[in-house]
Enzyme design. Structure first.
Site, PDB file in Angstrom:
ATOM      1  N   LYS A 196     -47.812   4.967  21.084  1.00  0.00           N
ATOM      2  CA  LYS A 196     -47.247   6.179  20.479  1.00  0.00           C
ATOM      3  C   LYS A 196     -47.247   6.051  18.965  1.00  0.00           C
ATOM      4  O   LYS A 196     -46.929   4.991  18.419  1.00  0.00           O
ATOM      5  CB  LYS A 196     -45.810   6.357  20.965  1.00  0.00           C
ATOM      6  N   ASP A 223     -44.578   2.324  23.568  1.00  0.00           N
ATOM      7  CA  ASP A 223     -43.834   3.566  23.330  1.00  0.00           C
ATOM      8  C   ASP A 223     -42.806   3.310  22.233  1.00  0.00           C
ATOM      9  O   ASP A 223     -41.822   4.037  22.121  1.00  0.00           O
ATOM     10  CB  ASP A 223     -43.136   3.974  24.646  1.00  0.00           C
ATOM     11  N   GLY A 267     -36.676   1.511  30.485  1.00  0.00           N
ATOM     12  CA  GLY A 267     -37.515   1.023  31.580  1.00  0.00           C
ATOM     13  C   GLY A 267     -38.229   2.111  32.379  1.00  0.00           C
ATOM     14  O   GLY A 267     -38.787   1.835  33.440  1.00  0.00           O
ATOM     15  N   ASP A 306     -38.575  -5.435  24.632  1.00  0.00           N
ATOM     16  CA  ASP A 306     -37.802  -4.536  23.769  1.00  0.00           C
ATOM     17  C   ASP A 306     -36.752  -5.349  23.022  1.00  0.00           C
ATOM     18  O   ASP A 306     -36.357  -6.423  23.471  1.00  0.00           O
ATOM     19  CB  ASP A 306     -37.104  -3.443  24.591  1.00  0.00           C
ATOM     20  N   TRP A 348     -41.060   3.709  31.641  1.00  0.00           N
ATOM     21  CA  TRP A 348     -42.497   3.386  31.725  1.00  0.00           C
ATOM     22  C   TRP A 348     -42.706   2.204  32.670  1.00  0.00           C
ATOM     23  O   TRP A 348     -43.694   2.166  33.404  1.00  0.00           O
ATOM     24  CB  TRP A 348     -43.046   3.028  30.334  1.00  0.00           C
ATOM     25  N   ASP A 402     -37.792  -8.614  18.933  1.00  0.00           N
ATOM     26  CA  ASP A 402     -38.291  -7.626  17.979  1.00  0.00           C
ATOM     27  C   ASP A 402     -39.790  -7.858  17.795  1.00  0.00           C
ATOM     28  O   ASP A 402     -40.211  -8.972  17.460  1.00  0.00           O
ATOM     29  CB  ASP A 402     -37.542  -7.825  16.649  1.00  0.00           C
TER      30      ASP A 402
HETATM   31  C1  LIG Z   1     -38.754   5.866  23.177  1.00  0.00           C
HETATM   32  S1  LIG Z   1     -38.002   4.330  23.546  1.00  0.00           S
HETATM   33  C2  LIG Z   1     -39.000   3.722  24.856  1.00  0.00           C
HETATM   34  C3  LIG Z   1     -38.771   4.375  26.189  1.00  0.00           C
HETATM   35  C4  LIG Z   1     -39.483   3.660  27.308  1.00  0.00           C
HETATM   36  N1  LIG Z   1     -40.929   3.804  27.201  1.00  0.00           N
HETATM   37  C5  LIG Z   1     -39.046   4.182  28.662  1.00  0.00           C
HETATM   38  O1  LIG Z   1     -39.838   4.883  29.299  1.00  0.00           O
HETATM   39  O2  LIG Z   1     -37.948   3.849  29.087  1.00  0.00           O
HETATM   40  C6  LIG Z   1     -38.489   3.342  22.195  1.00  0.00           C
HETATM   41  C7  LIG Z   1     -38.071   1.889  22.278  1.00  0.00           C
HETATM   42  O3  LIG Z   1     -38.719   1.158  21.260  1.00  0.00           O
HETATM   43  C8  LIG Z   1     -37.902   0.055  20.966  1.00  0.00           C
HETATM   44  N2  LIG Z   1     -38.294  -0.544  19.690  1.00  0.00           N
HETATM   45  C9  LIG Z   1     -38.364   0.041  18.490  1.00  0.00           C
HETATM   46  N3  LIG Z   1     -38.727  -0.852  17.547  1.00  0.00           N
HETATM   47  C10 LIG Z   1     -38.921  -2.024  18.181  1.00  0.00           C
HETATM   48  C11 LIG Z   1     -39.301  -3.328  17.744  1.00  0.00           C
HETATM   49  N4  LIG Z   1     -39.539  -3.584  16.461  1.00  0.00           N
HETATM   50  N5  LIG Z   1     -39.394  -4.303  18.662  1.00  0.00           N
HETATM   51  C12 LIG Z   1     -39.132  -4.063  19.968  1.00  0.00           C
HETATM   52  N6  LIG Z   1     -38.763  -2.855  20.439  1.00  0.00           N
HETATM   53  C13 LIG Z   1     -38.650  -1.842  19.553  1.00  0.00           C
HETATM   54  C14 LIG Z   1     -36.505   0.654  20.938  1.00  0.00           C
HETATM   55  O4  LIG Z   1     -35.511  -0.343  21.090  1.00  0.00           O
HETATM   56  C15 LIG Z   1     -36.565   1.643  22.083  1.00  0.00           C
HETATM   57  O5  LIG Z   1     -36.031   1.098  23.261  1.00  0.00           O
END
Ligand SMILES: C[S@@+](CC[C@H](N)C(=O)[O-])C[C@H]1O[C@@H](n2cnc3c(N)ncnc32)[C@H](O)[C@@H]1O
Length: 263
Positions: free
Chosen positions: A158, A118, A48, A68, A50, A88
């Protein structure tokens, strides 16, 4: 800032849930994404960080939807309206849930001003595989962006650098005024990550390079002819009212385009 991991310490001191919060601050400072009152969809939002930055910047008139597959703990006393979706992004049901929250597009444009992502795949350490999975996630986010963004809206995602990046950018480019690659200072030096920032969603019926036949309805104050293509305004130079001409579209903006007669 001297060492990159100063961002980790700073995040702890300043109460951000993740050091990535500074990446979004820097992306916003560079590209102007989080204006006051905007409706923002944040994909891959856990834990969280962002969302905290977006909430601060869009303020009480804004709306923020965090998505997420992991749980996102509620933000403390957020000013904007905040919604959380656990799901997802590769599944249609998650996209449907987002659509239900923000509402359907109406005739004049979509209900969302900014889609930020992200999302990152679980890393395998195999460079090509991690890159391909990251591109796949950007494509999921891009689908949401094209579906829900208003004309003029922005998209930022990203991606890990690699062989499919150029094709990905080529697919995003026609849907926006321009696309830039941005590497925020807060990204680790060793990381192959970068952010694609696509500004000003185009929803009109024409694209740069199109050749269309138009009838000049009127002449504007600047002397350009004014024509409509499916209700979308096209300014044409060097023509007179009443003419029907074949024109080439030179420059497309979210709400109008510029064109010149084909010789
Ligand atoms: C780098 S972290 C994000 C950090 C976030 N922007 C923050 O500032 O707290 C990447 C996130 O992408 C989510 N993620 C990856 N693949 C996903 C998907 N298919 N659907 C939903 N979320 C996904 C992961 O669960 C993870 O929490």
């Amino acid at each position: 800032m001297s060492g990159k991991d100063d961002y980790y310490n700073r995040a702890k001191q300043e109460g951000y849930r993740a050091r990535s919060a500074y990446k979004l601050q820097q992306l916003d400072d560079t590209a102007g994404l989080l204006g006051e009152g905007r409706t923002v969809v944040d994909l891959g939002a856990a834990p969280g960080g962002w969302m905290q930055v977006a909430a601060e910047r869009i303020g009480e008139r804004g709306t923020l939807v965090g998505v997420d597959r992991q749980t996102i703990d509620d933000l403390e006393d957020p000013e904007p309206t905040v919604e959380y979706v656990r799901g997802d992004m590769t599944e249609d049901s998650t996209k449907d849930e987002i659509r239900e929250i923000v509402g359907e597009s109406d005739g004049s444009g979509g209900p969302v001003d900014v889609v930020i992502s992200d999302m990152a795949p679980n890393m395998t350490g195999q460079y090509d595989l991690d890159h391909a999975r990251s591109v796949h996630l950007v494509r999921q986010a891009f689908e949401v962006a094209t579906d829900l963004l208003d004309a003029g809206g922005d998209f930022c995602a990203k991606v890990f650098d690699g062989q499919d990046l150029d094709d990905l950018i080529a697919d995003i480019e026609p849907e926006f005024e321009y696309v830039r690659e941005v590497r925020p200072d807060a990204s680790r030096d060793s990381s192959s990550e970068l952010y694609l920032v696509a500004k000003h969603r185009l929803t009109g019926p024409v694209r740069e390079g199109d050749i269309v036949e138009v009838t000049i309805d009127d002449i504007g104050e600047e002397g350009d002819g004014i024509a409509k293509v499916e209700n979308f305004t096209v300014f044409v130079s060097g023509v007179e009212a009443g003419e029907t001409v074949e024109v080439r579209i030179d420059d497309v903006k979210p709400r109008y385009a510029f064109a010149e007669p084909v010789e």
